[in-house]
Scaffold this active site. Structure first.
Site, PDB file in Angstrom:
ATOM      1  N   ASP A   1       0.830  -1.206   0.000  1.00 55.43           N
ATOM      2  CA  ASP A   1       0.000   0.000   0.000  1.00 55.43           C
ATOM      3  C   ASP A   1       0.863   1.254   0.000  1.00 55.43           C
ATOM      4  O   ASP A   1       2.082   1.191   0.195  1.00 55.43           O
ATOM      5  CB  ASP A   1      -0.937   0.004   1.213  1.00 55.43           C
ATOM      6  CG  ASP A   1      -0.179  -0.048   2.540  1.00 55.43           C
ATOM      7  OD1 ASP A   1       0.863  -0.735   2.606  1.00 55.43           O
ATOM      8  OD2 ASP A   1      -0.623   0.600   3.502  1.00 55.43           O
TER       9      ASP A   1
ATOM     10  N   GLU B   1       0.065  -1.385   5.752  1.00 53.78           N
ATOM     11  CA  GLU B   1       1.132  -0.959   6.656  1.00 53.78           C
ATOM     12  C   GLU B   1       1.065   0.531   6.945  1.00 53.78           C
ATOM     13  O   GLU B   1       1.299   0.971   8.080  1.00 53.78           O
ATOM     14  CB  GLU B   1       2.495  -1.325   6.054  1.00 53.78           C
ATOM     15  CG  GLU B   1       3.678  -1.095   6.984  1.00 53.78           C
ATOM     16  CD  GLU B   1       4.333   0.268   6.848  1.00 53.78           C
ATOM     17  OE1 GLU B   1       5.268   0.557   7.613  1.00 53.78           O
ATOM     18  OE2 GLU B   1       3.908   1.076   5.979  1.00 53.78           O
TER      19      GLU B   1
END
Length: 386
Positions: free
Chosen positions: A87, A147
């Site tokens: 991400d 994350e």
């Protein structure tokens, strides 16, 4: 020709392919909360791993992409973990606003540095070693999809720690740095909210009955910020603030989110007590305060094995004519904390080199994409010799 030479030769011959993969990843919109982009990134990475002989397991979540776990070799023996996150810190639509571009040897785009360049290096390293005939070492790949918001959508920290038991070492392909250093230690991150509750009023008709939650918070913000102490290697940031309704009404509510960075696990209860003491003070009569946790990252301590991994990286760099990396203590948190929670020595920041991550000026050095892939191939080969 040695196996390392063959791997390096593959990387030299596939630079365009590596950049194409990098561009494809940056173009995928996998920002915070964009589940479809997280799934697309996961499917792309899983497909490449499967072609390299990895079996794939997934851990699925409602609000983010899957955690991808790729396994190859006899994992009953001590194995190597290669890890990263898929991400970016940005929100939906950012790749359309700032598409992947290269100018003067630097690549730009959301997540180009943090950390799609690192994921590209991870996969390309495995491809290079496969082409060189070296792909039978026990290996586990762990790629997570949330994350950047500190795993608010998943239980990835628990998954990483569980999956790491039995590993001999781990490499996290997080953001690399222009000074070529590798991360052997990271600060922890404690995030928390403070809310103040006052009493609203019309400031023209009834000003004395108002109790300003913003005024109370203003005093607290100054005290919270003053807790920064660089001599003790910790710092706090009041990052967001919201409150009030209109200019002619006393604000009945205010809320801030804060971020505290610290080096040693034992610092956290000390810092928490200091914040609690600030919150217990009352500057504006009748205004109350609430303190509660948000999210955060655990400390990545400097395990002795981290320096041993760094020494191997330094040997590879010297033998290959690359810049020799030094050790770095990094203020940013990462998932390396969770491999280390399982007792696994970890080298972090092995991704593409650059700067300005988490901003629209984020950039990555293109040449480092190839050099870091070679360096990791050399490290994995040298680990196999020991």
């Amino acid at each position: 020709m040695t196996t390392r030479d063959k791997a390096y030769e593959w990387i030299d011959a596939h630079k365009d392919d590596m950049v194409d993969l990098w561009k494809q990843m940056v173009t995928i919109d996998s920002g915070i909360g964009v589940k479809e982009g997280g799934m697309e990134m996961g499917n792309l990475c899983a497909g490449i791993l499967e072609k390299l002989g990895f079996s794939i397991r997934r851990v699925s979540y409602e609000k983010c992409g899957d955690t991808i776990i790729g396994e190859r070799g006899d994992l009953s023996k001590p194995y190597t973990i290669l890890m990263g996150h898929m991400d970016t810190v940005f929100f939906k639509g950012e790749p359309e606003k700032r598409p992947f571009t290269i100018k003067d040897g630097k690549a730009y785009g959301p997540g180009v540095l943090d950390m799609k360049g690192g994921v590209c290096i991870l996969l390309s390293t495995l491809e290079a070693l496969h082409a060189a005939g070296f792909d039978d070492f026990p290996c586990k790949v762990i790629l997570v999809a949330d994350e950047e918001p500190a795993h608010v959508f998943s239980n990835a920290p628990e998954v990483i720690e569980k999956e790491s038991k039995g590993a001999k070492c781990a490499f996290n392909f997080e953001t690399g740095f222009p000074d070529h250093a590798l991360v052997v230690q990271r600060k922890g991150c404690w995030r928390f909210f403070i809310e103040t509750f006052g009493r609203g009023c019309h400031v023209g008709n009834d000003p004395q009955n108002g109790r300003s939650a913003i005024l109370e918070m203003a005093h607290k913000i100054i005290e919270i910020e003053n807790l920064t102490d660089y001599s003790k290697q910790y710092n706090v940031n009041v990052g967001t603030i919201e409150g009030g309704t209109v200019a002619n009404a006393a604000p009945a509510h205010c809320k801030v989110e804060c971020d505290f960075r610290y080096v040693h696990p034992e610092d956290l209860p000390i810092l928490r007590k200091k914040v609690e003491e600030v919150c217990a003070k009352q500057y504006v009569p009748d205004v109350t305060t609430k303190l509660y946790d948000s999210v955060g990252f655990a400390v990545m301590p400097q395990l002795p094995g981290n320096l041993e991994l760094l020494k191997i990286a330094q040997e590879v760099a010297e033998e290959s004519g690359f810049p020799v990396p030094g050790p770095k203590l990094c203020g940013g948190g990462s998932d390396a904390a969770y491999t280390e929670a399982a007792g696994v020595p970890t080298l972090c920041g092995t991704g593409v080199e650059g700067s300005r991550n988490h901003t629209v000026e984020e950039w990555a050095d293109v040449d480092s994409l190839f050099r870091r892939a070679k360096q990791m191939a050399g490290i994995l080969l040298k680990l196999n010799e020991k």
